[in-house]
Each structure stands twice: as structure tokens, then as C-alpha cells.
Motif scaffolding. Structure first.
Motif, PDB file in Angstrom:
ATOM      1  N   ILE A   1      55.538  39.720  46.160  1.00 46.59           N
ATOM      2  CA  ILE A   1      54.301  39.990  45.390  1.00 46.59           C
ATOM      3  C   ILE A   1      54.494  41.194  44.455  1.00 46.59           C
ATOM      4  O   ILE A   1      53.544  41.895  44.105  1.00 46.59           O
ATOM      5  CB  ILE A   1      53.084  40.223  46.314  1.00 46.59           C
ATOM      6  N   ARG A   2      55.730  41.404  44.060  1.00 46.25           N
ATOM      7  CA  ARG A   2      56.020  42.561  43.211  1.00 46.25           C
ATOM      8  C   ARG A   2      55.227  42.549  41.902  1.00 46.25           C
ATOM      9  O   ARG A   2      54.820  43.605  41.408  1.00 46.25           O
ATOM     10  CB  ARG A   2      57.513  42.634  42.916  1.00 46.25           C
TER      11      ARG A   2
ATOM     12  N   THR B   1      58.957  48.829  47.744  1.00 47.10           N
ATOM     13  CA  THR B   1      57.817  48.250  47.011  1.00 47.10           C
ATOM     14  C   THR B   1      56.655  49.219  46.776  1.00 47.10           C
ATOM     15  O   THR B   1      55.673  48.841  46.159  1.00 47.10           O
ATOM     16  CB  THR B   1      57.255  47.033  47.786  1.00 47.10           C
TER      17      THR B   1
ATOM     18  N   PHE C   1      58.058  39.625  52.175  1.00 47.03           N
ATOM     19  CA  PHE C   1      56.723  39.306  51.674  1.00 47.03           C
ATOM     20  C   PHE C   1      56.332  40.239  50.521  1.00 47.03           C
ATOM     21  O   PHE C   1      55.880  39.798  49.461  1.00 47.03           O
ATOM     22  CB  PHE C   1      55.673  39.384  52.796  1.00 47.03           C
ATOM     23  N   LEU C   2      56.533  41.553  50.734  1.00 48.98           N
ATOM     24  CA  LEU C   2      56.131  42.527  49.708  1.00 48.98           C
ATOM     25  C   LEU C   2      56.922  42.325  48.415  1.00 48.98           C
ATOM     26  O   LEU C   2      56.385  42.448  47.315  1.00 48.98           O
ATOM     27  CB  LEU C   2      56.299  43.953  50.228  1.00 48.98           C
ATOM     28  N   LEU C   3      58.205  42.001  48.563  1.00 49.35           N
ATOM     29  CA  LEU C   3      59.019  41.764  47.362  1.00 49.35           C
ATOM     30  C   LEU C   3      58.496  40.542  46.598  1.00 49.35           C
ATOM     31  O   LEU C   3      58.531  40.506  45.368  1.00 49.35           O
ATOM     32  CB  LEU C   3      60.488  41.554  47.744  1.00 49.35           C
TER      33      LEU C   3
ATOM     34  N   ILE D   1      59.146  43.040  54.311  1.00 49.34           N
ATOM     35  CA  ILE D   1      59.750  43.415  53.023  1.00 49.34           C
ATOM     36  C   ILE D   1      59.903  42.181  52.143  1.00 49.34           C
ATOM     37  O   ILE D   1      59.612  42.223  50.952  1.00 49.34           O
ATOM     38  CB  ILE D   1      61.093  44.141  53.230  1.00 49.34           C
TER      39      ILE D   1
ATOM     40  N   VAL E   1      46.102  46.556  46.995  1.00 44.26           N
ATOM     41  CA  VAL E   1      46.684  45.679  45.974  1.00 44.26           C
ATOM     42  C   VAL E   1      46.179  44.260  46.212  1.00 44.26           C
ATOM     43  O   VAL E   1      45.776  43.561  45.297  1.00 44.26           O
ATOM     44  CB  VAL E   1      48.228  45.720  46.043  1.00 44.26           C
TER      45      VAL E   1
ATOM     46  N   PHE F   1      48.928  46.128  39.640  1.00 39.34           N
ATOM     47  CA  PHE F   1      48.039  47.146  40.218  1.00 39.34           C
ATOM     48  C   PHE F   1      48.335  48.520  39.610  1.00 39.34           C
ATOM     49  O   PHE F   1      47.429  49.251  39.220  1.00 39.34           O
ATOM     50  CB  PHE F   1      48.224  47.182  41.740  1.00 39.34           C
TER      51      PHE F   1
ATOM     52  N   ASP G   1      52.204  41.517  41.529  1.00 37.34           N
ATOM     53  CA  ASP G   1      50.877  42.042  41.861  1.00 37.34           C
ATOM     54  C   ASP G   1      50.917  43.570  41.949  1.00 37.34           C
ATOM     55  O   ASP G   1      49.988  44.249  41.521  1.00 37.34           O
ATOM     56  CB  ASP G   1      50.398  41.496  43.220  1.00 37.34           C
ATOM     57  N   ILE G   2      51.985  44.069  42.540  1.00 42.75           N
ATOM     58  CA  ILE G   2      52.092  45.528  42.722  1.00 42.75           C
ATOM     59  C   ILE G   2      52.204  46.217  41.358  1.00 42.75           C
ATOM     60  O   ILE G   2      51.516  47.200  41.085  1.00 42.75           O
ATOM     61  CB  ILE G   2      53.292  45.888  43.636  1.00 42.75           C
ATOM     62  N   GLU G   3      53.021  45.660  40.500  1.00 47.72           N
ATOM     63  CA  GLU G   3      53.164  46.252  39.161  1.00 47.72           C
ATOM     64  C   GLU G   3      51.865  46.116  38.368  1.00 47.72           C
ATOM     65  O   GLU G   3      51.477  47.039  37.648  1.00 47.72           O
ATOM     66  CB  GLU G   3      54.346  45.620  38.423  1.00 47.72           C
TER      67      GLU G   3
END
Lengths: 466, 199
Positions: free
Chosen positions: B182-183, A155, B178-180, B176, A15, B189, B185-187
Motif C-alpha cells: 500500500i505504498r 514504510t 502488506f505495508l509495502l 511488511i 493512512v 497520505f 496510499d502512504i505516499e
């Protein structure tokens, strides 16, 4: 420059990459079980988060389950609580659970492939180090800790640094009686229990190509036992044939499109590997371990190394190991008496393993000094064994065909090997206490284990095949 | 977490696997707390009995104490159980030193603010020699400068840690969060992959 199989899959799932840090890797499938998930669910609850993509998670109960009388409540209270917790967590967060009593229940690394949930090109994680099993389908599959389980739930991503790449080529004809379990035990004995740490390993070569999917899974399964983050094999016609028609495999037009894409999953001719190892199949003998890590393996007709063959640094560990095992440096392993035989675990509990064992023991009886447990990897394996009459063969031989679960692989459920007893086991770890406090584990292939069940001791299967 | 100075407990054994650190039968808890009391359970006690401590095991020997655990090569191999990192942390350690860590254990340790410090074989031997000669020897770990040393005998070495994780440890951030963050970006992707018909 060409890409390796790992790079192709990895690059398709990044990603973003953090400067000076790991990559954010998108995860296609997440398997969970009762042991390493409760604290992750608790973490989500504490943060007030839902599961981000519940449909990409599959749950089952395997580590804690008893392998007899599964229709009754689990006797051990803490085990029961943990399994119950999985049921309530999956319900609360909307996750599909193949729990006890479900026709799809089984060891997580057995059910994923057999249901067609595992498919080439995917990234797959599970809070279990043997997740590398799924690599047999050409996936990036690796074990994670519970904090990471929580990350994926929240996530669908984990943070991972790009691994180094190793290719192990196995070429040529295998000797009669030598199975894929022997191949991987041989490789680990050469590389040691830490020889592939930091690497993803691609297994290639004509011998690997000639293996069935189930045999390939056995090899990838034990990648972690030499420290590898994962192991994988490029998908081919064998893979596609195995997957076609399975419950969650693509169907119709989707199937054709999927296969076309899967056919691109291989390492390019000019792909670069940080390390490359070549192994001749004919050098591999039926293997057995004598020590307390999976790297301590020898051919069944060989002797345990003599003390002077061991480096000064490793000597203390070597001697501690032999003392635990009640074995002597320099002694032959052939003829070693065993008390228990365990045929099961995510390494060797699939229907081919059971067929092979049944074919070998048909009409024979177990030795009077041994107890033999055969534990199918899943309800579907159990059902197939019953339909094929394998259950009758085992019954006549005096083997117990039990119900699906991790069983005596890890000394967590009711199936434990008593202190001081020797167990020849088709599982993956011979660590101290792995099968129960002070239990002594000898890792071997299903055939070598089956032969020990009949003779009561470690023998060379080749003598029975010639 | 930035700077730790402490005596250390040596377990000079290679390939210490997570089944030794915390045997499977103690993994039945559904919370993260309390695993420290079963740390190295079967190396610490005879017959699984707390009344029978094995006297020669370092955790049972009062001359060894401190917030730093020192193990030999390939520490934390085997099972992915994060309970191993929880047990070490819960027992009171903040740092584990080895010449080589198994990958999953290293990640698990970092995710629990237990600092894995990888040193060279030579340096590890010097640490074992120094603390075995004098159990009161203090080891100094400086995360900011990425150095580990024993000031009293004048040895020091640099260690590696990626800058992202270093920042997390120093500031108490977790992955977590950090990952939250960039949500999107994840969506994004996910949408991009759907558009090209992947997965």
C-alpha cells in the motif's frame, strides 16, 4: 461529539483502516538505538529495501554504553559489536546518528525532547517501551518491537488497533518533598502493573498543569509500567516555552504557525473516555516500591502489606517477590538499609533531577555504606551539570557523576548492582534481576534516593522539608 | 499454525515480565536466532550457571513438555524487547496461553507466528488444574475456528484475534509485505499532509 486528544492525533495519522483489523498509522518520528535495531536493518537488507524516510529517524547509542571512560573502546565485546553495528547500519542507510562522543548523545528519551525533535501532535515510536515519555509533549508515542521497527523503516507506518482511552486527573497541591515520580508511583500502586493495559492514558488536572516539562516526562515515561500503551499530556504554555529555541524546533514564522496548531491539541469538553480516575494530590506521599513490579509501591512511612491483605490469587507472586527482595510482609520500609543509590535512567536523569539532588546534598556527605552513581541522561545534561558546578557538589558529597547512558537501569552494560544488594533507584523497573542477577531494586524519586545516599537507608523526605 | 494439539508447560505466575523471559544481558546479539537457550535464564539456573538447573522450575522438569506455554495474568509485561517472543519461539513453543497479555508482547508474538491465546480467568484455572493433575493432558488450539479446549475433559472456549492477523498467521503473510503493497496510499497520505501544511 467532541474528540479526545488521542483521537485528534490518531485520526490525523491514519493512512487507512483494514476491515476487521488494525489501522495503518503514519509515524512522524522514529527513534532507534543499538539493541532493538540490528535485526530490523538485517531484515531490510534481506528484502533489498532502503529506509523509506531516513530523515524522520534519529539514532543514538545508550543501552550498552559504559558510563566511565567513554573515549576508550567498549570493553565488553558483544556490547562493542552492537554499538559498532549501529554506526555501520546508520551509515549504510543514511540515518543521523548521535553516537558515542557526539555532543547530542544520550538516552533516546532524553535527547529527543531536549533537541526539540519531539513536538506536539506527532506520532512517535521507538523499539523501547519507555517511548511513552514523549507523550509529555502531547504526542502519541509508544514502544514497538523489532519487527515493527523494520516496518517503520520500510514504510514509515505501523499497524495498530485503536486503543481504549483513560483519563487520570490529578488535582490540588502536592505535599512538600513530593515529586512527579511519586505521583506516577502512586498511580501505578493504585492501578497495578496491568491496570491500564490496552489504554492510552491522558494525564490532566491542575497538579499536572503545574508541573515542568521534565516532571511531566517522568510521569508519561512510566505509563507502560501499568500496562498502558502510552501516556500523554495536552501541550500548553509550559510546553511551548520548553521547546522554543531548541535545535530542531521550528523557527521564525514556522514557529508561530506550529504553536497556533499545537494550541488545538486538547481533549474537547465532551470527549468520551472509557475510564476516568480522579486523584487528590494531597493524598500522595513520597513513594517507594518493596516488590518486583512497579505496582508494588507504598508511601515511605507505610508498611509492606501483611499476608492477609493479599488476595489468594496474588499471594504466591507476593511471597515470591518478598523472598527475592529479602523483606517481610507487614514490615515498615522506613529504615531499610541500602547499598547502592542510582540516580539516572530515562525516568529521572534530566538536569532538573540533578539540580534537585545537588540542592539537597550540597554540603553533605554520602553515608559510608553506600555507593552513589549519578548518571546524566545526555551529553547536554552532563555539560549543564558541569557548567552549573553540580559536578563539584557531587564530588564533595562522594557521589560519582558518570557519563550518559542507560547505566544501571537494566543490567545490560557494565553498571550492574551485585547479587543480594539493595539499590534505591530513580529508574522505572524493579523486576527480578533488572539491575543485575539477584539485585534488589527499590524505586523512588530523586529526592528520596538522595536522602538515602546521605543516611544509608530509606527515610521520609518530608521530615527534612518541615 | 491452523491447528495445534500438544501437551503444555505451566508457569503459574502472574506478571511474567520480559526481563524474566530474556534478561537484558542476553540482548546483545545482532541476529534473531539462538535466544531459546537463555529463555527464563535466571529462573532456570542458579548463579547464572547452566550446570546448576533449578529443579523445581517447569522448564527443568522432564514431566513438562510440549509446544504450548501457559502463564498467568499479565504475561509479557515490561520491556518491548521482541527478543522475548524470539526466545519463546526458538525454545520450541508455538502458542502462549494467558488470561491477559501485555500489548507490546502480544504484537511481537503475532509478528513471529507465536500465537497468544487469551482465555478467561476461569478457563485458565481449569487449564492449570488439568495439566497439573496430568502433565500428559493435551490442549487443542484451532486458529481457524478460534477455539481452545481440552478434549479429554470436555472443556472449550472461543478466543479473539483480529481477522487481518488471523489471515496473516494462517497464510504466513507478514505486515511488511502488506505495508509495502500500500505504498501508494502512504505516499498519497504524505502528499496530502504536505499540501495542508501539516508536519
Amino acid at each position: 461529539m467532541g474528540k479526545s486528544l488521542v483521537e485528534k492525533i490518531w485520526d490525523a495519522h491514519v493512512v487507512k483502516t483494514i476491515d476487521g483489523g488494525p489501522s495503518v498509522l503514519y509515524i512522524d518520528r522514529h527513534f532507534i538505538h543499538e539493541v532493538t535495531s540490528p535485526q530490523a536493518f538485517a531484515g531490510l537488507r534481506k528484502r533489498g529495501l532502503p529506509v523509506f524516510r531516513p530523515k524522520q529517524i534519529v539514532a543514538t547509542a545508550d543501552h550498552n554504553v559504559p558510563t566511565i571512560l567513554q573515549h576508550l573502546p567498549i570493553k565488553e565485546e558483544l556490547s562493542r559489536q552492537q554499538v559498532d553495528k549501529l554506526v555501520s547500519n546508520c551509515k549504510e542507510f543514511g540515518i543521523e546518528l548521535y553516537g558515542l562522543g557526539h555532543p547530542y548523545q544520550g538516552i533516546v528519551h532524553v535527547i529527543g525532547p531536549e533537541l526539540g525533535v519531539t513536538q506536539p501532535g506527532m506520532t512517535i515510536v521507538c523499539g523501547d517501551s519507555h517511548t511513552s515519555t514523549h507523550g509529555a509533549f502531547g504526542t502519541i508515542a509508544f514502544g514497538i518491537g523489532t519487527s515493527e521497527v523494520e516496518m517503520v523503516m520500510a514504510t514509515q507506518c505501523v499497524l495498530q488497533s485503536k486503543p481504549k482511552l483513560m483519563r487520570i486527573n490529578v488535582d490540588g497541591e502536592l505535599n512538600p518533598g513530593v515529586l512527579s515520580k511519586d505521583i506516577i508511583l502512586y498511580i501505578i500502586s493504585k492501578l497495578s502493573a496491568s491496570g491500564a493495559t490496552g489504554y492510552f492514558v491522558e494525564y490532566a488536572g491542575s497538579t499536572i498543569r503545574g508541573l515542568t516539562m521534565e516532571a511531566r516526562m517522568t510521569i508519561c515515561n512510566m505509563s507502560i509500567e501499568m500496562g498502558a500503551r502510552g501516556g500523554l499530556i495536552a501541550p500548553d504554555e509550559v510546553t511551548f516555552k520548553y521547546l522554543e529555541g531548541r535545535e530542531f524546533s521550528p523557527k521564525g514564522k514556522d514557529w508561530d504557525a506550529a504553536v497556533a496548531k499545537w494550541k488545538e491539541l486538547y481533549s474537547d469538553q465532551d470527549a468520551k473516555f472509557d475510564s476516568e480516575i480522579n486523584i487528590k494530590a494531597e493524598d500522595i506521599q513520597p513513594m517507594i516500591t518493596y516488590g518486583t513490579n512497579p505496582g508494588m509501591g507504598i508511601g515511605v512511612d507505610q508498611s509492606i502489606p501483611a499476608e492477609q491483605e493479599i488476595t489468594e490469587k496474588e499471594k504466591a507472586g507476593f511471597l515470591k517477590s518478598l523472598q527475592y527482595m529479602g523483606l517481610q510482609a507487614g514490615q515498615p520500609i522506613k529504615g531499610q538499609k541500602v547499598d547502592y543509590v542510582f540516580i539516572g535512567s530515562c525516568t529521572n536523569s534530566r538536569i532538573e533531577d540533578l539540580r534537585l539532588v545537588a540542592g539537597f546534598v550540597r554540603g553533605k556527605k554520602k553515608a559510608s555504606n553506600v555507593e552513589v552513581w549519578v548518571v546524566p541522561g545526555s551529553k547536554q545534561v552532563e555539560k549543564a551539570a558541569q557548567e552549573e558546578g553540580i559536578d563539584k557538589i557531587f564530588e564533595e558529597a562522594g557521589f560519582q557523576l558518570r557519563q550518559p547512558g542507560c547505566s544501571a537501569c537494566l543490567g545490560m552494560n557494565e553498571d550492574k548492582i551485585p547479587a543480594g544488594k539493595y539499590c534505591i533507584s530513580t529508574s522505572n523497573r524493579n523486576f527480578e534481576g533488572r539491575q543485575g542477577p539477584n539485585a534488589r531494586t527499590l524505586l523512588a524519586s530523586p529526592l528520596t534516593a538522595a536522602l538515602a545516599a546521605i543516611t544509608g537507608k530509606v527515610e521520609d523526605v518530608r521530615e527534612y522539608f518541615n | 499454525m491452523k491447528h495445534i494439539k500438544s501437551t503444555a508447560v505451566p508457569i503459574n505466575i502472574e506478571n511474567i515480565d520480559t526481563d524474566q523471559i530474556i534478561p537484558a544481558r542476553f540482548l546483545k546479539a545482532t541476529s534473531r536466532e539462538g535466544f531459546g537457550k537463555n529463555l527464563f535464564r535466571d529462573w532456570r539456573f542458579e548463579n547464572d550457571d547452566e550446570a546448576q538447573p533449578k529443579k523445581d522450575f517447569p522448564l527443568n522438569d522432564s514431566k513438562w513438555k510440549g509446544r504450548i506455554l501457559v502463564g498467568a495474568k499479565n504475561f509479557g509485561c515490561g520491556s518491548s524487547r521482541e527478543h522475548a517472543a524470539w526466545a519463546i519461539k526458538d525454545y520450541g513453543f508455538d502458542v502462549v496461553i494467558s488470561s491477559f497479555f501485555a500489548d507490546i508482547f502480544k504484537n511481537n508474538a503475532l509478528n513471529n507466528f507465536l500465537l497468544p491465546v487469551q482465555v478467561s480467568d476461569d478457563f485458565l484455572q481449569k487449564i492449570f488444574d488439568a495439566i497439573e493433575t496430568d502433565p500428559n493432558t493435551e490442549i487443542e488450539v484451532n486458529l481457524e475456528h478460534q477455539t481452545i479446549g481440552i478434549p479429554t475433559i470436555g472443556i472449550e472456549e472461543k478466543f479473539d484475534i483480529n481477522s487481518y492477523k488471523k489471515t496473516c498467521l494462517i497464510n504466513g503473510y507478514d505486515d511488511i509485505d502488506f505495508l509495502l503493497s500500500i505504498r501508494n496510499d502512504i505516499e498519497g497520505f504524505e502528499n496530502k499532509r504536505k499540501a495542508v501544511g501539516a508536519a
